[in-house]
Design a protein around this motif. Structure first.
Motif, PDB file in Angstrom:
ATOM      1  N   PHE A 198       0.853  -1.186   0.000  1.00 48.35           N
ATOM      2  CA  PHE A 198       0.000   0.000   0.000  1.00 48.35           C
ATOM      3  C   PHE A 198       0.889   1.237   0.000  1.00 48.35           C
ATOM      4  O   PHE A 198       1.663   1.462   0.927  1.00 48.35           O
ATOM      5  CB  PHE A 198      -0.916   0.010   1.230  1.00 48.35           C
ATOM      6  CG  PHE A 198      -1.826   1.216   1.280  1.00 48.35           C
ATOM      7  CD1 PHE A 198      -2.909   1.320   0.427  1.00 48.35           C
ATOM      8  CD2 PHE A 198      -1.594   2.239   2.180  1.00 48.35           C
ATOM      9  CE1 PHE A 198      -3.742   2.423   0.465  1.00 48.35           C
ATOM     10  CE2 PHE A 198      -2.421   3.347   2.229  1.00 48.35           C
ATOM     11  CZ  PHE A 198      -3.506   3.446   1.370  1.00 48.35           C
ATOM     12  N   ASP A 199       0.790   2.035  -1.050  1.00 45.41           N
ATOM     13  CA  ASP A 199       1.568   3.261  -1.179  1.00 45.41           C
ATOM     14  C   ASP A 199       0.792   4.389  -0.505  1.00 45.41           C
ATOM     15  O   ASP A 199      -0.207   4.877  -1.038  1.00 45.41           O
ATOM     16  CB  ASP A 199       1.786   3.559  -2.670  1.00 45.41           C
ATOM     17  CG  ASP A 199       2.657   4.781  -2.907  1.00 45.41           C
ATOM     18  OD1 ASP A 199       3.070   5.416  -1.917  1.00 45.41           O
ATOM     19  OD2 ASP A 199       2.924   5.103  -4.074  1.00 45.41           O
ATOM     20  N   ALA A 200       1.249   4.801   0.684  1.00 45.65           N
ATOM     21  CA  ALA A 200       0.521   5.792   1.475  1.00 45.65           C
ATOM     22  C   ALA A 200       0.949   7.213   1.190  1.00 45.65           C
ATOM     23  O   ALA A 200       0.483   8.137   1.858  1.00 45.65           O
ATOM     24  CB  ALA A 200       0.700   5.490   2.973  1.00 45.65           C
ATOM     25  N   ASP A 201       1.816   7.421   0.215  1.00 51.36           N
ATOM     26  CA  ASP A 201       2.291   8.759  -0.111  1.00 51.36           C
ATOM     27  C   ASP A 201       1.445   9.319  -1.254  1.00 51.36           C
ATOM     28  O   ASP A 201       1.705   9.054  -2.426  1.00 51.36           O
ATOM     29  CB  ASP A 201       3.764   8.726  -0.505  1.00 51.36           C
ATOM     30  CG  ASP A 201       4.379  10.119  -0.611  1.00 51.36           C
ATOM     31  OD1 ASP A 201       3.615  11.106  -0.509  1.00 51.36           O
ATOM     32  OD2 ASP A 201       5.602  10.211  -0.799  1.00 51.36           O
ATOM     33  N   VAL A 202       0.413  10.095  -0.916  1.00 48.22           N
ATOM     34  CA  VAL A 202      -0.471  10.622  -1.957  1.00 48.22           C
ATOM     35  C   VAL A 202       0.120  11.867  -2.607  1.00 48.22           C
ATOM     36  O   VAL A 202      -0.292  12.251  -3.704  1.00 48.22           O
ATOM     37  CB  VAL A 202      -1.871  10.935  -1.382  1.00 48.22           C
ATOM     38  CG1 VAL A 202      -2.521   9.683  -0.844  1.00 48.22           C
ATOM     39  CG2 VAL A 202      -1.806  12.011  -0.312  1.00 48.22           C
ATOM     40  N   TYR A 203       1.071  12.523  -1.938  1.00 51.50           N
ATOM     41  CA  TYR A 203       1.696  13.707  -2.526  1.00 51.50           C
ATOM     42  C   TYR A 203       2.667  13.335  -3.657  1.00 51.50           C
ATOM     43  O   TYR A 203       2.828  14.089  -4.609  1.00 51.50           O
ATOM     44  CB  TYR A 203       2.440  14.501  -1.454  1.00 51.50           C
ATOM     45  CG  TYR A 203       1.538  15.193  -0.467  1.00 51.50           C
ATOM     46  CD1 TYR A 203       0.552  16.074  -0.899  1.00 51.50           C
ATOM     47  CD2 TYR A 203       1.667  14.967   0.896  1.00 51.50           C
ATOM     48  CE1 TYR A 203      -0.281  16.717   0.006  1.00 51.50           C
ATOM     49  CE2 TYR A 203       0.836  15.608   1.812  1.00 51.50           C
ATOM     50  CZ  TYR A 203      -0.135  16.479   1.364  1.00 51.50           C
ATOM     51  OH  TYR A 203      -0.957  17.106   2.263  1.00 51.50           O
ATOM     52  N   GLY A 204       3.312  12.204  -3.515  1.00 49.56           N
ATOM     53  CA  GLY A 204       4.246  11.759  -4.546  1.00 49.56           C
ATOM     54  C   GLY A 204       4.277  10.250  -4.625  1.00 49.56           C
ATOM     55  O   GLY A 204       5.247   9.604  -4.217  1.00 49.56           O
ATOM     56  N   SER A 206       4.930   6.564  -5.558  1.00 45.78           N
ATOM     57  CA  SER A 206       6.045   5.947  -6.286  1.00 45.78           C
ATOM     58  C   SER A 206       5.692   4.601  -6.904  1.00 45.78           C
ATOM     59  O   SER A 206       6.305   4.182  -7.872  1.00 45.78           O
ATOM     60  CB  SER A 206       7.244   5.766  -5.343  1.00 45.78           C
ATOM     61  OG  SER A 206       7.652   6.984  -4.789  1.00 45.78           O
ATOM     62  N   LEU A 207       4.720   3.917  -6.316  1.00 44.36           N
ATOM     63  CA  LEU A 207       4.435   2.542  -6.720  1.00 44.36           C
ATOM     64  C   LEU A 207       4.083   2.395  -8.202  1.00 44.36           C
ATOM     65  O   LEU A 207       4.545   1.448  -8.848  1.00 44.36           O
ATOM     66  CB  LEU A 207       3.320   1.970  -5.839  1.00 44.36           C
ATOM     67  CG  LEU A 207       3.136   0.452  -5.876  1.00 44.36           C
ATOM     68  CD1 LEU A 207       4.401  -0.274  -5.458  1.00 44.36           C
ATOM     69  CD2 LEU A 207       1.971   0.033  -4.980  1.00 44.36           C
ATOM     70  N   PRO A 208       3.282   3.303  -8.802  1.00 49.86           N
ATOM     71  CA  PRO A 208       2.955   3.129 -10.231  1.00 49.86           C
ATOM     72  C   PRO A 208       4.175   3.149 -11.136  1.00 49.86           C
ATOM     73  O   PRO A 208       4.180   2.507 -12.192  1.00 49.86           O
ATOM     74  CB  PRO A 208       2.034   4.323 -10.523  1.00 49.86           C
ATOM     75  CG  PRO A 208       1.425   4.664  -9.207  1.00 49.86           C
ATOM     76  CD  PRO A 208       2.513   4.419  -8.204  1.00 49.86           C
ATOM     77  N   THR A 209       5.226   3.892 -10.755  1.00 49.24           N
ATOM     78  CA  THR A 209       6.454   3.915 -11.553  1.00 49.24           C
ATOM     79  C   THR A 209       7.300   2.684 -11.305  1.00 49.24           C
ATOM     80  O   THR A 209       7.889   2.109 -12.227  1.00 49.24           O
ATOM     81  CB  THR A 209       7.276   5.178 -11.219  1.00 49.24           C
ATOM     82  OG1 THR A 209       6.489   6.340 -11.494  1.00 49.24           O
ATOM     83  CG2 THR A 209       8.557   5.227 -12.040  1.00 49.24           C
ATOM     84  N   GLY A 244      -0.843  11.433 -11.499  1.00 45.50           N
ATOM     85  CA  GLY A 244      -0.164  12.536 -10.834  1.00 45.50           C
ATOM     86  C   GLY A 244      -0.328  12.461  -9.331  1.00 45.50           C
ATOM     87  O   GLY A 244      -0.894  11.509  -8.780  1.00 45.50           O
ATOM     88  N   SER A 245       0.191  13.462  -8.639  1.00 43.13           N
ATOM     89  CA  SER A 245       0.131  13.502  -7.191  1.00 43.13           C
ATOM     90  C   SER A 245      -1.029  14.375  -6.740  1.00 43.13           C
ATOM     91  O   SER A 245      -1.603  15.140  -7.515  1.00 43.13           O
ATOM     92  CB  SER A 245       1.447  14.055  -6.626  1.00 43.13           C
ATOM     93  OG  SER A 245       1.708  15.341  -7.149  1.00 43.13           O
ATOM     94  N   ALA A 246      -1.369  14.251  -5.442  1.00 40.54           N
ATOM     95  CA  ALA A 246      -2.489  14.996  -4.893  1.00 40.54           C
ATOM     96  C   ALA A 246      -2.049  16.395  -4.480  1.00 40.54           C
ATOM     97  O   ALA A 246      -0.941  16.582  -3.981  1.00 40.54           O
ATOM     98  CB  ALA A 246      -3.064  14.258  -3.700  1.00 40.54           C
ATOM     99  N   VAL A 247      -2.928  17.363  -4.699  1.00 37.83           N
ATOM    100  CA  VAL A 247      -2.697  18.726  -4.209  1.00 37.83           C
ATOM    101  C   VAL A 247      -3.828  19.025  -3.232  1.00 37.83           C
ATOM    102  O   VAL A 247      -4.931  19.410  -3.630  1.00 37.83           O
ATOM    103  CB  VAL A 247      -2.684  19.751  -5.365  1.00 37.83           C
ATOM    104  CG1 VAL A 247      -2.421  21.149  -4.829  1.00 37.83           C
ATOM    105  CG2 VAL A 247      -1.635  19.370  -6.398  1.00 37.83           C
ATOM    106  N   MET A 248      -3.575  18.793  -1.960  1.00 36.57           N
ATOM    107  CA  MET A 248      -4.614  18.949  -0.948  1.00 36.57           C
ATOM    108  C   MET A 248      -3.981  19.143   0.421  1.00 36.57           C
ATOM    109  O   MET A 248      -2.808  18.835   0.630  1.00 36.57           O
ATOM    110  CB  MET A 248      -5.549  17.729  -0.938  1.00 36.57           C
ATOM    111  CG  MET A 248      -4.857  16.407  -0.681  1.00 36.57           C
ATOM    112  SD  MET A 248      -5.988  15.000  -0.765  1.00 36.57           S
ATOM    113  CE  MET A 248      -6.373  14.945  -2.510  1.00 36.57           C
ATOM    114  N   ASP A 427      12.850   2.525 -12.126  1.00 29.93           N
ATOM    115  CA  ASP A 427      12.163   3.272 -13.186  1.00 29.93           C
ATOM    116  C   ASP A 427      11.553   2.375 -14.249  1.00 29.93           C
ATOM    117  O   ASP A 427      10.804   2.854 -15.098  1.00 29.93           O
ATOM    118  CB  ASP A 427      13.142   4.243 -13.864  1.00 29.93           C
ATOM    119  CG  ASP A 427      13.697   5.281 -12.907  1.00 29.93           C
ATOM    120  OD1 ASP A 427      12.973   5.663 -11.974  1.00 29.93           O
ATOM    121  OD2 ASP A 427      14.852   5.709 -13.096  1.00 29.93           O
ATOM    122  N   SER A 428      11.877   1.093 -14.217  1.00 29.50           N
ATOM    123  CA  SER A 428      11.471   0.201 -15.303  1.00 29.50           C
ATOM    124  C   SER A 428      10.112  -0.443 -15.081  1.00 29.50           C
ATOM    125  O   SER A 428       9.525  -0.994 -16.012  1.00 29.50           O
ATOM    126  CB  SER A 428      12.513  -0.909 -15.468  1.00 29.50           C
ATOM    127  OG  SER A 428      12.509  -1.774 -14.337  1.00 29.50           O
TER     128      SER A 428
END
Length: 570
Positions: A198-204, A206-209, A244-248, A427-428
């Protein structure tokens, strides 16, 4: 042996520079295994007892004693689980013990604490060796199983079947936290566990990359979100559902994470790897409070500034009673090859050459496929290439592994090198341990995974120092009953409700910045009592008092109060 020598000749003909003798001497284990694959008969899951024949000379069935189960269980009780410090019989691992009357083959299930148990193969071998010593047995079948996960108290709907939540955290961004989380998850998967990230970093995010799912389409199961998958590993990130990342602002992020945690239908998982956002702020504390986090892995780099952040991270998790079980020091050193660089091996081309040469030579039996042997030979070549002479250059200093061990008592510390292939894999979309399963760096991640499995088993099933106390209220005597410790050193004590209420350290009772007490102790009557008590995660006890106040007490604070009151040493 003759077949092995002929394969060595094929190896030399294709690869060029390794002689048959050096091929054998450099990799004896590989050759022995390869020889068995070529010449041995197929085997089953049964270990046949070599000391006793399959049938007696007159065809009679072997006689076994009436107390055969007791004899076997007594013999198996010498097998000790190194993590739980007890034998497998007392721990209840041995299940469904039977013997086939016609074949005299003993069968049993080993119900382990986790399917990723690092010593499961050793357990199987020990059981087979011990049971085969009995003269009335002809073989042993051992089936490995794992205990079902218990539903955590107060877990969100989608997380009700998760065995353990492992937080991977850092107090500074850019130290390789997400790289560690991803490779840890896939290393656990390789050990046989069911794993989610679970990627808990909504600002940036990383998991999708870092991990490309097998199918990137988001689906719903009823009113819940189905996680995406890469192989057997479940994936979820804000980046998968929103580009993209969240702006909130912070409160909105907290609500968003609550929705993700409760609405993602993870199903049955042994481990959920929580890739925490960097820092020790509101989001991190909220996640620690909302989730039943089992343990934490801290990620850092060798610089002194990063070590200061490690201290902050350990203290944060200590505050919420989450044990830090390992530290990963990324970019610890740079591996410089002293020998001249060789051209990279094209594994597919080499495999095709081996396959053609093996088929042309005709040395393989019909039951053995040339492509399987070619795969084995390519792995040997790759291992030889990885054994070049190297030196470690510590660009950022010597690091703090020893200091972490001595100061914080963290036994499991790992140094991961600064490696181009590791950076490229991030990155792959394919994790490093998946692309490079036989590399030294992948072994570091597997060691980390094994330590996580071991520490979680100790915490959940062993005599763990992290076990939370049991707190109850004796209304007759108006006393809080506190019990903690192992069965051998159990401590039962009492504390008055008024004492506990006066010790509340919430923002309404204590100034957060100065630590100065706001609450007037004299304002708390001796007649106060708890109206309701419930555990909050792994770390604290929530108490609703008769004066309308709600307090949150870390178990560490309750233990400390008992120790001070009774003048006990830890």
């Amino acid at each position: 042996m003759r077949n092995v020598f002929r394969i060595a000749c094929v190896f030399r003909a294709v690869y060029g520079f390794i002689s048959p003798s050096s091929f054998y001497s450099r990799t004896p284990q590989r050759i022995n295994r390869l020889s068995l694959r070529l010449e041995a008969a197929p085997t089953t899951g049964t270990d046949i007892n070599p000391q006793h024949p399959q049938s007696s000379t007159d065809g009679a069935t072997l006689k076994y004693p009436n107390d055969w189960q007791s004899q076997i269980l007594s013999a198996l009780s010498v097998i000790i689980d190194p993590d739980l410090d007890s034998d497998i019989v007392s721990l209840g691992f041995v299940q469904n013990l039977n013997i086939d009357e016609s074949s005299s083959i003993v069968s049993l299930d080993l119900e382990l604490t986790t399917p990723a148990c690092p010593v499961k193969d050793l357990f199987v071998q020990q059981c087979q060796d011990i049971i085969n010593e009995f003269e009335w047995t002809r073989g042993t079948e051992v089936t490995l199983t794992a205990r079902p996960n218990e539903t955590p108290t107060g877990a969100p709907l989608g997380m009700s079947q998760i065995g353990a939540v492992i937080a991977v955290s850092s107090c500074k961004g850019g130290v390789g936290k997400s790289t560690t989380a991803v490779n840890l998850a896939f290393a656990l998967d390789r050990l046989g566990a069911k794993v989610g990230i679970f990627d808990a970093d909504v600002y940036g995010p990383s998991l999708p990359t870092m991990v490309t799912p097998d199918d990137d389409k988001v689906r719903f199961v009823g009113r819940q979100i189905a996680p995406l998958h890469r192989g057997n590993v479940s994936l979820m990130s804000f980046g998968y559902v929103n580009e993209g990342s969240a702006v909130m602002r912070g409160p909105m992020v907290t609500q968003l994470l609550d929705q993700f945690l409760s609405l993602t239908n993870w199903g049955a998982l042994d481990y959920l790897i929580l890739d925490m956002p960097p820092g020790t702020g509101d989001i991190q504390l909220t996640l620690s409070q909302k989730l039943n986090i089992t343990a934490a892995v801290i990620v850092t780099t060798p610089q002194e500034l990063s070590f200061v952040d490690v201290e902050r991270g350990v203290e944060m998790f200590d505050t919420v009673n989450v044990p830090c079980i390992a530290v990963v020091e990324n970019m610890a050193y740079f591996v410089n090859e002293k020998s001249n660089m060789h051209d990279a091996i094209d594994a597919d081309v080499l495999k095709a050459k081996f396959k053609d040469a093996l088929e042309a030579d005709g040395i393989l039996s019909e039951s053995v496929k040339a492509i399987d042997v070619a795969d084995e030979l390519v792995r040997i070549v790759q291992q030889n290439e990885q054994k070049r002479e190297t030196e470690k250059i510590r660009i950022f200093g010597q690091g703090h592994k020893r200091r972490l061990s001595e100061q914080w008592g963290i036994e499991h510390t790992y140094s991961v090198p600064l490696l181009e292939r590791l950076a490229v894999s991030g990155d792959s979309g394919t994790p490093y341990v998946v692309d490079n399963p036989n590399s030294e760096q992948s072994e570091i991640y597997r060691e980390l995974a094994r330590s996580v499995v071991s520490e979680v088993s100790k915490f959940k099933y062993g005599k763990s120092k992290y076990a939370r106390p049991v707190v109850s209220f004796d209304e007759v005597n108006s006393a809080m009953l506190v019990s903690f410790g192992s069965e051998e050193s159990k401590i039962d004590a009492t504390i008055s409700p008024a004492e506990l209420r006066r010790a509340c350290r919430c923002a309404a009772c204590v100034e957060e910045m100065t630590g100065k007490q706001i609450l007037d102790p004299a304002s708390i009557p001796e007649s106060i009592k708890p109206q309701d008590m419930s555990p909050t995660g792994n770390y604290a006890l929530s108490v609703d008092w008769s004066d309308g106040h709600r307090s949150l007490y870390p178990y560490r604070q309750i233990k400390s109060m008992i120790m001070d009151k009774y003048d006990m040493t830890q």
